[in-house]
Design a protein around this motif. Sequence first.
Motif, mmCIF file in Angstrom:
data_model
loop_
_atom_site.group_PDB
_atom_site.id
_atom_site.type_symbol
_atom_site.label_atom_id
_atom_site.label_comp_id
_atom_site.label_asym_id
_atom_site.label_seq_id
_atom_site.Cartn_x
_atom_site.Cartn_y
_atom_site.Cartn_z
ATOM 1 N N PHE A 71 0.793 -1.226 0.129
ATOM 2 C CA PHE A 71 0.071 0.150 0.056
ATOM 3 C C PHE A 71 0.930 1.192 -0.138
ATOM 4 C CE2 PHE A 71 -3.725 -2.474 2.106
ATOM 5 C CZ PHE A 71 -3.958 -3.059 1.206
ATOM 6 N N GLY A 72 2.002 1.152 0.724
ATOM 7 C CA GLY A 72 2.894 2.470 0.797
ATOM 8 C C GLY A 72 3.416 2.606 -0.475
ATOM 9 N N LEU A 73 3.907 1.501 -1.184
ATOM 10 C CA LEU A 73 4.391 1.572 -2.547
ATOM 11 C C LEU A 73 3.454 2.194 -3.607
ATOM 12 C CD1 LEU A 73 6.890 1.056 -4.536
ATOM 13 C CD2 LEU A 73 6.014 -1.321 -4.739
ATOM 14 N N ALA A 74 2.223 1.814 -3.263
ATOM 15 C CA ALA A 74 1.454 2.115 -4.091
ATOM 16 C C ALA A 74 1.349 3.642 -4.073
ATOM 17 C CB ALA A 74 -0.013 1.756 -4.138
ATOM 18 N N GLU A 113 3.472 5.771 -3.176
ATOM 19 C CA GLU A 113 4.714 6.571 -3.627
ATOM 20 C C GLU A 113 4.877 6.568 -4.951
ATOM 21 O OE1 GLU A 113 7.869 4.428 -2.056
ATOM 22 O OE2 GLU A 113 7.273 4.588 -0.070
ATOM 23 N N THR A 114 4.298 5.429 -5.793
ATOM 24 C CA THR A 114 4.327 5.405 -7.337
ATOM 25 C C THR A 114 3.073 6.010 -7.771
ATOM 26 O OG1 THR A 114 3.429 3.201 -7.182
ATOM 27 C CG2 THR A 114 5.724 3.292 -7.243
ATOM 28 N N GLY A 115 2.076 6.608 -6.969
ATOM 29 C CA GLY A 115 1.014 7.113 -7.594
ATOM 30 C C GLY A 115 -0.005 6.431 -8.136
ATOM 31 N N VAL A 116 -0.182 4.873 -8.098
ATOM 32 C CA VAL A 116 -0.874 3.955 -8.402
ATOM 33 C C VAL A 116 -2.054 3.419 -7.282
ATOM 34 C CG1 VAL A 116 -1.177 1.525 -9.350
ATOM 35 C CG2 VAL A 116 0.971 2.874 -9.696
ATOM 36 N N THR A 117 -2.775 4.648 -7.278
ATOM 37 C CA THR A 117 -3.770 4.815 -5.896
ATOM 38 C C THR A 117 -5.222 4.367 -6.265
ATOM 39 O OG1 THR A 117 -4.291 7.244 -6.471
ATOM 40 C CG2 THR A 117 -2.479 6.431 -4.824
ATOM 41 N N ALA A 118 -5.534 4.277 -7.616
ATOM 42 C CA ALA A 118 -6.960 3.728 -8.075
ATOM 43 C C ALA A 118 -7.511 2.433 -7.605
ATOM 44 C CB ALA A 118 -7.040 4.094 -9.477
ATOM 45 N N GLY A 119 -8.770 2.371 -7.309
ATOM 46 C CA GLY A 119 -9.403 1.179 -7.008
ATOM 47 C C GLY A 119 -10.788 1.119 -7.519
ATOM 48 N N LYS A 120 -11.382 -0.046 -7.449
ATOM 49 C CA LYS A 120 -12.712 -0.270 -8.115
ATOM 50 C C LYS A 120 -13.691 -1.001 -7.587
ATOM 51 C CE LYS A 120 -9.538 -3.281 -10.258
ATOM 52 N NZ LYS A 120 -8.258 -3.061 -10.360
ATOM 53 N N SER A 132 -7.378 4.243 -0.349
ATOM 54 C CA SER A 132 -7.292 4.686 0.832
ATOM 55 C C SER A 132 -8.320 5.722 1.558
ATOM 56 C CB SER A 132 -5.721 5.043 1.203
ATOM 57 O OG SER A 132 -5.360 6.351 0.799
ATOM 58 N N ASP A 133 -8.944 6.202 0.596
ATOM 59 C CA ASP A 133 -10.064 7.370 0.664
ATOM 60 C C ASP A 133 -11.331 6.510 0.984
ATOM 61 O OD1 ASP A 133 -11.745 9.272 1.046
ATOM 62 O OD2 ASP A 133 -11.048 10.417 -0.618
ATOM 63 N N LYS A 134 -11.489 6.063 2.329
ATOM 64 C CA LYS A 134 -12.639 5.197 2.765
ATOM 65 C C LYS A 134 -14.028 6.077 2.394
ATOM 66 C CE LYS A 134 -10.261 2.109 5.638
ATOM 67 N NZ LYS A 134 -10.369 1.311 6.918
#
Length: 302
Positions: free
Chosen positions: A178-181, A183-190, A242-244
Amino acid sequence: MTPGFRSEDVFSDESSFYGDDEEQTRLKELDATFDPEPYWANVHPRLLSTIQYTSTAPQHKAEPEDSPAHDNDAEGSSFRPRDKRGRAEPIAAFLSRLPPSRTRSSDAGPWIWMRKSRSQGGDGDIATLVREGNALLQAYEEEASELRSAHDKSGAKTKAALTRKLNPLRRTLEQDIFGLAKETGVTAGKWMLFPSVEHVDSAWKKVVTALDKGELGDAAKVATDDGSGQARLICVYTDDFSDKKDVKRVLRSLVEQGLVDKESRPIYYKCDAYTYLDIKSNNEYGLKASLFSSREVLSGKI
């Protein structure tokens, strides 16, 4: 028509058209337990048609909004992308042009996209996520393998002691990914929906309409017809797993659209980082493949 034939006799509740009581019970059990997710997670990405499209599809770089490239899709233009809504295309025209139930993968690719914003943010540094994420997974597996070997040599009769050692290791792995995500800006989810072929058009229409009104996130996609006859996958995206608060908001909107409810089979939310790292259900790392279920969120557990 045969004399004395009445269609209502064939299709009535007393008819044997659907089989006897035992057969109907069996079919209902199959329907209740059918899970299409393994197909979309394990089979669809490996189909020759999907691989061929992914490898040959042209890769377009994002253009500034004021560049000439954006004029091709201006009001009154006849240009329409083959796998997404055109910039000035009315919703009704988009849905009529690309109905997911009848749009073939060979014509449009594996997905039909709907994006709300004029310009989309980048997907993040996916290459770095995959490279460093796989290193994290390998390091975990090496340490876990040593713990399993030591446990086997100890002659312990139960796995309780091994589990106590693996659980914190697994939690650390999860947090590191999750921390790596981040850092790399790969934060999307679905949120993932699996309507049947018969219902995919109506479900997609509800998603597209709600997204266009600003009631969901900025993007959604639906699987095209690959000939399998499987229930289709619709992904409804949020920007940050992470934005619940936002994840819950989008789910509640799906509930309001009649696409999800507390009583039906739950839907699940998965972060893109796990998708890129090929982390599926029953993975060897013991990670939970989805972050949330609709049942957990709607019952207030999340």
